[in-house]
Design an enzyme around this catalytic site. Structure first.
Site, mmCIF file in Angstrom:
data_model
loop_
_atom_site.group_PDB
_atom_site.id
_atom_site.type_symbol
_atom_site.label_atom_id
_atom_site.label_comp_id
_atom_site.label_asym_id
_atom_site.label_seq_id
_atom_site.Cartn_x
_atom_site.Cartn_y
_atom_site.Cartn_z
ATOM 1 N N ALA A 127 0.742 -1.125 0.040
ATOM 2 C CA ALA A 127 0.096 0.002 -0.005
ATOM 3 C C ALA A 127 0.856 1.335 0.143
ATOM 4 O O ALA A 127 0.498 2.190 0.490
ATOM 5 C CB ALA A 127 -0.899 -0.008 1.278
ATOM 6 N N ASN A 195 2.808 -4.638 7.339
ATOM 7 C CA ASN A 195 3.207 -5.091 6.151
ATOM 8 C C ASN A 195 4.119 -3.590 5.431
ATOM 9 O O ASN A 195 5.097 -4.100 4.653
ATOM 10 C CB ASN A 195 2.048 -5.465 5.019
ATOM 11 C CG ASN A 195 1.501 -6.734 5.688
ATOM 12 O OD1 ASN A 195 2.242 -7.650 5.865
ATOM 13 N ND2 ASN A 195 0.503 -6.756 6.158
ATOM 14 N N HIS A 225 0.405 7.161 3.987
ATOM 15 C CA HIS A 225 1.892 6.657 4.339
ATOM 16 C C HIS A 225 2.778 7.556 3.742
ATOM 17 O O HIS A 225 2.851 7.744 2.220
ATOM 18 C CB HIS A 225 1.958 5.135 3.878
ATOM 19 C CG HIS A 225 1.367 4.409 4.457
ATOM 20 N ND1 HIS A 225 1.140 3.828 5.802
ATOM 21 C CD2 HIS A 225 0.491 3.500 4.000
ATOM 22 C CE1 HIS A 225 0.314 2.815 5.878
ATOM 23 N NE2 HIS A 225 -0.376 2.691 5.089
HETATM 24 N N1 LIG Z 1 1.585 -7.128 1.731
HETATM 25 C C1 LIG Z 1 0.591 -6.239 2.018
HETATM 26 O O1 LIG Z 1 0.329 -5.317 1.524
HETATM 27 C C2 LIG Z 1 -0.637 -7.117 2.782
HETATM 28 C C3 LIG Z 1 -1.907 -6.065 2.798
HETATM 29 C C4 LIG Z 1 -2.885 -6.673 3.557
HETATM 30 C C5 LIG Z 1 -2.823 -7.779 4.050
HETATM 31 N N2 LIG Z 1 -1.675 -8.515 4.144
HETATM 32 C C6 LIG Z 1 -1.634 -9.602 4.847
HETATM 33 O O2 LIG Z 1 -2.248 -10.747 4.093
HETATM 34 C C7 LIG Z 1 -2.620 -11.723 4.902
HETATM 35 C C8 LIG Z 1 -3.893 -12.201 4.561
HETATM 36 O O3 LIG Z 1 -4.906 -11.102 4.812
HETATM 37 P P1 LIG Z 1 -6.579 -11.103 4.616
HETATM 38 O O4 LIG Z 1 -7.073 -9.691 4.799
HETATM 39 O O5 LIG Z 1 -6.811 -11.938 3.355
HETATM 40 O O6 LIG Z 1 -6.746 -11.800 5.798
HETATM 41 P P2 LIG Z 1 -7.988 -12.837 6.196
HETATM 42 O O7 LIG Z 1 -8.045 -13.119 7.657
HETATM 43 O O8 LIG Z 1 -9.104 -12.158 5.623
HETATM 44 O O9 LIG Z 1 -7.463 -14.196 5.163
HETATM 45 C C9 LIG Z 1 -6.792 -15.184 5.731
HETATM 46 C C10 LIG Z 1 -7.186 -16.692 5.545
HETATM 47 O O10 LIG Z 1 -6.180 -17.455 5.593
HETATM 48 C C11 LIG Z 1 -6.458 -18.736 6.154
HETATM 49 N N3 LIG Z 1 -5.384 -18.991 6.955
HETATM 50 C C12 LIG Z 1 -4.407 -18.642 7.988
HETATM 51 N N4 LIG Z 1 -3.542 -19.345 8.240
HETATM 52 C C13 LIG Z 1 -3.467 -20.282 7.172
HETATM 53 C C14 LIG Z 1 -2.691 -21.521 7.061
HETATM 54 N N5 LIG Z 1 -1.396 -21.703 7.599
HETATM 55 N N6 LIG Z 1 -3.012 -22.218 6.259
HETATM 56 C C15 LIG Z 1 -4.007 -22.017 5.192
HETATM 57 N N7 LIG Z 1 -4.871 -20.954 5.683
HETATM 58 C C16 LIG Z 1 -4.538 -20.156 6.545
HETATM 59 C C17 LIG Z 1 -7.734 -18.134 7.020
HETATM 60 O O11 LIG Z 1 -8.458 -19.162 7.546
HETATM 61 C C18 LIG Z 1 -8.216 -17.191 6.498
HETATM 62 O O12 LIG Z 1 -9.249 -17.479 5.354
HETATM 63 C C19 LIG Z 1 -2.486 -11.264 6.370
HETATM 64 O O13 LIG Z 1 -1.082 -11.839 6.717
HETATM 65 C C20 LIG Z 1 -2.274 -9.734 6.029
HETATM 66 O O14 LIG Z 1 -1.461 -9.071 7.132
HETATM 67 C C21 LIG Z 1 -0.517 -8.004 3.292
#
Ligand SMILES: NC(=O)c1ccc[n+]([C@@H]2O[C@H](COP(=O)([O-])OP(=O)(O)OC[C@H]3O[C@@H](n4cnc5c(N)ncnc54)[C@H](O)[C@@H]3O)[C@@H](O)[C@H]2O)c1
Length: 274
Positions: A127, A195, A225
């Site tokens: 982001a 992140n 940001h």
């Molecule tokens: N890099 C970026 O810019 C950025 C931005 C937003 C979110 N994220 C990260 O991405 C990740 C996902 O975000 P989200 O909003 O989709 O979260 P979310 O909670 O909506 O979805 C996560 C999903 O992953 C599943 N899960 C968790 N651990 C698991 C595992 N070990 N094996 C299989 N499934 C598993 C959960 O059951 C859930 O359905 C988070 O860690 C978040 O911090 C990164």
């Protein structure tokens, strides 16, 4: 004809779902959604119904995703991203890690694994803008990198650091610095910021030298940001005002599009930008 890239997704929440839809809708000519896996099988089944329409892509574990995919997208959680990435890389499979906070401190280990198994480890910009210039400036010498994040006070309600410091968010009437310190500390105390602070640290001068300032701003309508870099290549200043994701108020829309942009870059023969 070039073989389609088989893409697997681990984690079918907000990010995994959005990326699966983009892969099927926008990248069908060059890629195929080959495997999806979530702890919660109902989620993977629902995602399969909404995308490929075929439940054969639903896997019962990470091994199935690794076997079926050339590129795996980790969109699960910071507590599992390191383990998922190390298993994918050890199998010689390329991976995009979304949960950056879980890999920052052991990034060098993952890099070595990628090298050993001839695989690629990708971290999207997320982001923020400015990662391109920061990567270029790093070839010279960087004196400082500072991230200033501004959000409306109410968005800090569930942050344990704010509760521990007894900060009364309701009483904030003007821009107020909640935290100033290293990216390493910021990632610990403000998991919602993990992140952005993580990618900035990895692209620049590391989590101990990167500075982070977190501001509660009653005027802020959007999360923003600002990145300020002092380097031998000059001063770089960027500001990103994020729109929230239409399907998930916890996520910036740009974070999802950034990962999609990275996938497009992997699929295309030409590369623009650093
Ligand atoms: N890099 C970026 O810019 C950025 C931005 C937003 C979110 N994220 C990260 O991405 C990740 C996902 O975000 P989200 O909003 O989709 O979260 P979310 O909670 O909506 O979805 C996560 C999903 O992953 C599943 N899960 C968790 N651990 C698991 C595992 N070990 N094996 C299989 N499934 C598993 C959960 O059951 C859930 O359905 C988070 O860690 C978040 O911090 C990164």
């Amino acid at each position: 004809m070039r073989k389609k890239l088989c893409i697997g997704i681990v984690g079918c929440g907000a990010i995994g779902t959005s990326l699966a839809k983009i892969i099927v809708k926008d990248f069908a000519a060059r890629a195929r959604l080959a495997a999806i896996y979530d702890y919660d099988t109902q989620r993977s089944l629902a995602l399969a119904r909404r995308t490929t329409g075929n439940r054969r892509c639903v896997c019962s574990g990470l091994e199935g995703v690794i076997a079926a995919s050339d590129l795996i997208i980790e969109a699960a959680s910071a507590s599992h991203s390191y383990g998922i990435a190390s298993r994918c890389l050890s199998a010689g499979k390329n991976i995009i890690v979304m949960s950056i906070g879980g890999v920052v401190s052991r990034f060098h280990v993952l890099k070595r694994l990628a090298e050993k198994h001839n695989a690629r480890l990708y971290i999207p910009s997320g982001a923020v803008c400015g990662i391109d210039a920061l990567k270029a400036a790093r070839i010279g010498r960087i004196r400082s990198v500072t991230l200033t994040t501004r959000k409306p006070p109410h968005s800090f309600r569930s942050v344990p650091y704010v509760a521990a410091k007894k900060i009364d968010l309701e009483a904030i009437r003007k821009d107020t610095v909640l935290f100033s310190g290293t990216a390493e500390q910021a990632m610990k105390y403000f998991p919602q910021n993990i992140n952005v602070a993580g990618v900035l640290s990895l692209a620049g001068i590391g989590p101990r030298r990167t500075r982070v300032c977190i501001v509660a701003s009653p005027r802020a309508k959007r999360n923003s940001h600002e990145i300020a870099v002092e380097s031998t290549a000059g001063t770089i200043f960027t500001r990103t005002e994020n729109v929230i994701h239409p399907d998930n108020p916890k996520t910036s829309y740009l974070a999802v599009l950034s990962a999609a942009g990275l996938i497009r870059q992997i699929l295309e023969p030409a590369r623009i930008g650093t």
